[in-house]
Design a protein around this motif. Sequence first.
Motif, mmCIF file in Angstrom:
data_model
loop_
_atom_site.group_PDB
_atom_site.id
_atom_site.type_symbol
_atom_site.label_atom_id
_atom_site.label_comp_id
_atom_site.label_asym_id
_atom_site.label_seq_id
_atom_site.Cartn_x
_atom_site.Cartn_y
_atom_site.Cartn_z
ATOM 1 N N VAL A 207 18.705 19.762 28.291
ATOM 2 C CA VAL A 207 19.482 18.737 27.588
ATOM 3 C C VAL A 207 20.877 19.291 27.326
ATOM 4 C CG1 VAL A 207 19.712 17.362 25.484
ATOM 5 C CG2 VAL A 207 17.458 17.715 26.507
ATOM 6 N N SER A 208 21.898 18.551 27.761
ATOM 7 C CA SER A 208 23.288 18.968 27.560
ATOM 8 C C SER A 208 24.012 17.888 26.764
ATOM 9 C CB SER A 208 23.977 19.192 28.909
ATOM 10 O OG SER A 208 25.250 19.768 28.731
ATOM 11 N N LEU A 209 24.692 18.303 25.693
ATOM 12 C CA LEU A 209 25.327 17.377 24.757
ATOM 13 C C LEU A 209 26.820 17.254 25.039
ATOM 14 C CD1 LEU A 209 23.600 18.759 21.536
ATOM 15 C CD2 LEU A 209 22.817 16.893 23.018
ATOM 16 N N HIS A 210 27.298 16.009 25.091
ATOM 17 C CA HIS A 210 28.718 15.757 25.371
ATOM 18 C C HIS A 210 29.180 14.534 24.575
ATOM 19 C CE1 HIS A 210 28.606 18.792 28.494
ATOM 20 N NE2 HIS A 210 27.455 18.255 28.877
ATOM 21 N N VAL A 211 29.097 14.652 23.257
ATOM 22 C CA VAL A 211 29.428 13.546 22.365
ATOM 23 C C VAL A 211 30.555 13.967 21.425
ATOM 24 C CG1 VAL A 211 27.104 12.576 22.453
ATOM 25 C CG2 VAL A 211 27.670 14.271 20.698
ATOM 26 N N PRO A 212 31.296 13.006 20.857
ATOM 27 C CA PRO A 212 32.348 13.330 19.904
ATOM 28 C C PRO A 212 31.781 13.641 18.526
ATOM 29 C CG PRO A 212 32.202 10.964 20.163
ATOM 30 C CD PRO A 212 31.233 11.561 21.151
ATOM 31 N N ASP A 213 32.622 14.127 17.654
ATOM 32 C CA ASP A 213 32.232 14.401 16.262
ATOM 33 C C ASP A 213 32.461 13.142 15.440
ATOM 34 O OD1 ASP A 213 31.627 15.433 13.802
ATOM 35 O OD2 ASP A 213 33.469 16.583 13.585
ATOM 36 N N THR A 214 31.396 12.435 15.124
ATOM 37 C CA THR A 214 31.458 11.231 14.305
ATOM 38 C C THR A 214 30.339 11.314 13.268
ATOM 39 O OG1 THR A 214 29.909 9.912 15.627
ATOM 40 C CG2 THR A 214 32.226 9.928 16.333
ATOM 41 N N PRO A 215 30.382 10.468 12.243
ATOM 42 C CA PRO A 215 29.267 10.471 11.282
ATOM 43 C C PRO A 215 27.922 10.222 11.949
ATOM 44 C CG PRO A 215 31.131 9.278 10.370
ATOM 45 C CD PRO A 215 31.489 9.603 11.787
ATOM 46 N N GLN A 216 27.912 9.458 13.045
ATOM 47 C CA GLN A 216 26.660 9.144 13.733
ATOM 48 C C GLN A 216 26.134 10.319 14.552
ATOM 49 O OE1 GLN A 216 29.448 7.053 13.856
ATOM 50 N NE2 GLN A 216 28.560 5.883 12.138
ATOM 51 N N THR A 217 27.021 11.209 15.013
ATOM 52 C CA THR A 217 26.563 12.309 15.872
ATOM 53 C C THR A 217 26.302 13.599 15.107
ATOM 54 O OG1 THR A 217 28.833 13.028 16.385
ATOM 55 C CG2 THR A 217 27.825 11.364 17.839
ATOM 56 N N ARG A 218 26.716 13.685 13.868
ATOM 57 C CA ARG A 218 26.509 14.928 13.123
ATOM 58 C C ARG A 218 25.019 15.145 12.871
ATOM 59 N NH1 ARG A 218 31.651 13.670 9.281
ATOM 60 N NH2 ARG A 218 33.204 14.073 10.910
ATOM 61 N N ASN A 219 24.541 16.340 13.250
ATOM 62 C CA ASN A 219 23.126 16.701 13.151
ATOM 63 C C ASN A 219 22.227 15.708 13.891
ATOM 64 O OD1 ASN A 219 23.398 19.093 11.665
ATOM 65 N ND2 ASN A 219 23.532 17.970 9.738
ATOM 66 N N MET A 220 22.750 15.156 14.995
ATOM 67 C CA MET A 220 21.912 14.236 15.767
ATOM 68 C C MET A 220 20.757 14.965 16.454
ATOM 69 S SD MET A 220 24.271 13.379 19.142
ATOM 70 C CE MET A 220 23.059 12.221 19.767
ATOM 71 N N ILE A 221 20.893 16.288 16.606
ATOM 72 C CA ILE A 221 19.789 17.107 17.122
ATOM 73 C C ILE A 221 19.298 17.992 15.980
ATOM 74 C CG2 ILE A 221 19.058 18.799 18.826
ATOM 75 C CD1 ILE A 221 19.804 16.114 20.039
ATOM 76 N N GLY A 222 18.224 17.552 15.349
ATOM 77 C CA GLY A 222 17.617 18.295 14.250
ATOM 78 C C GLY A 222 16.162 18.601 14.548
ATOM 79 N N ASP A 223 15.386 18.882 13.506
ATOM 80 C CA ASP A 223 13.972 19.230 13.699
ATOM 81 C C ASP A 223 13.226 18.170 14.497
ATOM 82 O OD1 ASP A 223 13.319 21.785 12.449
ATOM 83 O OD2 ASP A 223 13.986 20.868 10.587
ATOM 84 N N ALA A 224 13.399 16.901 14.110
ATOM 85 C CA ALA A 224 12.640 15.833 14.760
ATOM 86 C C ALA A 224 12.988 15.720 16.234
ATOM 87 C CB ALA A 224 12.899 14.506 14.047
ATOM 88 N N GLN A 225 14.271 15.795 16.548
ATOM 89 C CA GLN A 225 14.704 15.648 17.944
ATOM 90 C C GLN A 225 14.272 16.854 18.783
ATOM 91 O OE1 GLN A 225 16.773 15.107 15.260
ATOM 92 N NE2 GLN A 225 16.486 12.865 15.403
ATOM 93 N N LEU A 226 14.326 18.051 18.209
ATOM 94 C CA LEU A 226 13.902 19.245 18.946
ATOM 95 C C LEU A 226 12.410 19.180 19.267
ATOM 96 C CD1 LEU A 226 16.029 21.784 16.922
ATOM 97 C CD2 LEU A 226 16.269 21.359 19.365
ATOM 98 N N ARG A 227 11.631 18.581 18.365
ATOM 99 C CA ARG A 227 10.200 18.425 18.623
ATOM 100 C C ARG A 227 9.943 17.415 19.744
ATOM 101 N NH1 ARG A 227 10.157 22.333 16.785
ATOM 102 N NH2 ARG A 227 9.436 23.174 14.804
ATOM 103 N N MET A 228 10.871 16.479 19.925
ATOM 104 C CA MET A 228 10.725 15.486 21.002
ATOM 105 C C MET A 228 11.005 16.093 22.372
ATOM 106 S SD MET A 228 12.636 12.221 19.319
ATOM 107 C CE MET A 228 12.204 11.638 17.673
ATOM 108 N N MET A 229 11.724 17.214 22.421
ATOM 109 C CA MET A 229 12.021 17.852 23.695
ATOM 110 C C MET A 229 10.752 18.456 24.294
ATOM 111 S SD MET A 229 15.680 19.705 22.775
ATOM 112 C CE MET A 229 15.745 20.562 24.353
ATOM 113 N N LYS A 230 10.723 18.545 25.625
ATOM 114 C CA LYS A 230 9.585 19.158 26.309
ATOM 115 C C LYS A 230 9.458 20.618 25.885
ATOM 116 C CE LYS A 230 9.311 18.309 30.751
ATOM 117 N NZ LYS A 230 9.720 18.090 32.164
ATOM 118 N N ARG A 231 8.243 21.067 25.686
ATOM 119 C CA ARG A 231 8.050 22.479 25.347
ATOM 120 C C ARG A 231 8.514 23.345 26.524
ATOM 121 N NH1 ARG A 231 5.685 25.008 21.342
ATOM 122 N NH2 ARG A 231 5.114 27.208 21.617
#
Length: 415
Positions: A207-231
Amino acid sequence: MTKLSLSKDKINILLLEGVHDTAIAELAARGYASVERLPHALDEAELLERIGAVHMIGIRSRTHLTARVLEAAQRLFCVGCFCIGTNQVDLKAARRQGIPVFNAPYSNTRSVAELVIGEIIMLMRGIFEKSSDVHAGGWMKTAKNSYEVRGKTLGIVGYGHIGSQVSILAEAMGMQVRFFDVQRKLALGNAHPCNSLEELLGVSDVVSLHVPDTPQTRNMIGDAQLRMMKRGSYLLNLARGKVVDIDALARALDEKHVLGAALDVFPREPSGEGDTFESPLRGRPNVILTPHIGGSTLEAQANIGAEVAQKLIEYSDNGSTMGAVNFPQAALPVHDGATRFLHLHRNVPGVLRKINDVFSSRNLNIAAQYLQTDPELGYVVIDVDGDADEVEVLNDLRAIDGTLKTRFLYPGRIG
């Protein structure tokens, strides 16, 4: 008649932080000779001491143009950020002062994309850990956790200029590309869009991130999202530092749910080379950490120097504000053969009528007029035929209620 315009060789330009030679060359080619370039940043006290005599200033990321500095910049009429971001400038204060701010949002696209591809390969082959081991005298000759990128699925979050360039390069190397963007984007090559971030995280090996810094993108990858990634997958962030919850990533790495990561940006970054970088990711052999250098190549800096210098020149010579991040966008024809007046004002009813009255009351013919507005500001450019008393016209324009800034241009000159 008194001429208020300054010739180009009297426009004082200050370039800081080692702006590339291409900027100097562009300015010189257009007649701007009074240019001072310093290899370092200036702090607020130094800026306050010098800014009063400066008409144009060029900075990179370490120089901060605060409201206090901008309010002291009585002659300053434009700012060039020779980089992508403009967070180092108080854009609202610059706007209040009638100072457009220009940057180079796309000139380092290729440099960032190439680093992403290189880091994907190094992560999936464990090159960083193996190289460090050999440097220390070891010999970790093993295929464990080493994979080809061919056939793997790359998930790109943010399919803009950089994300789409990464997509093209990755597909050329045999990767399958999926992407997610909050806006509908046309897929390039054989890339396929995902309907949600959750869908993308669940199908991607990298997973490669290429988003701007906005209130919506801050901490968009946290515990919940990391758990959604393939092991056993990998995460790269070369976008903005606050997009990833660093503590959550550290936990995912400890649990080996995420097998490796590469980060070039961080929530807190050192202000200078002498400061210590602190992060819970330090010392991990499966994490590549770089000091915000995604776009730091000689080619990118050359492109940025030329692009931003050109924008400054076009505004100075012509009044064009295309590319300004805090101004109404006005693309103007070449200024030739007439006196051009520029008027920035609050966007309230009646201002344009009062501006036109200033010229009609003097029997001055308006050869052309251009107006661009946003919800707060109006920017009008008027080309006038005939002999105008610039002092009187400027005084009358400045007296109009709502005026923020006004100046005028002669062909080849600046006022």
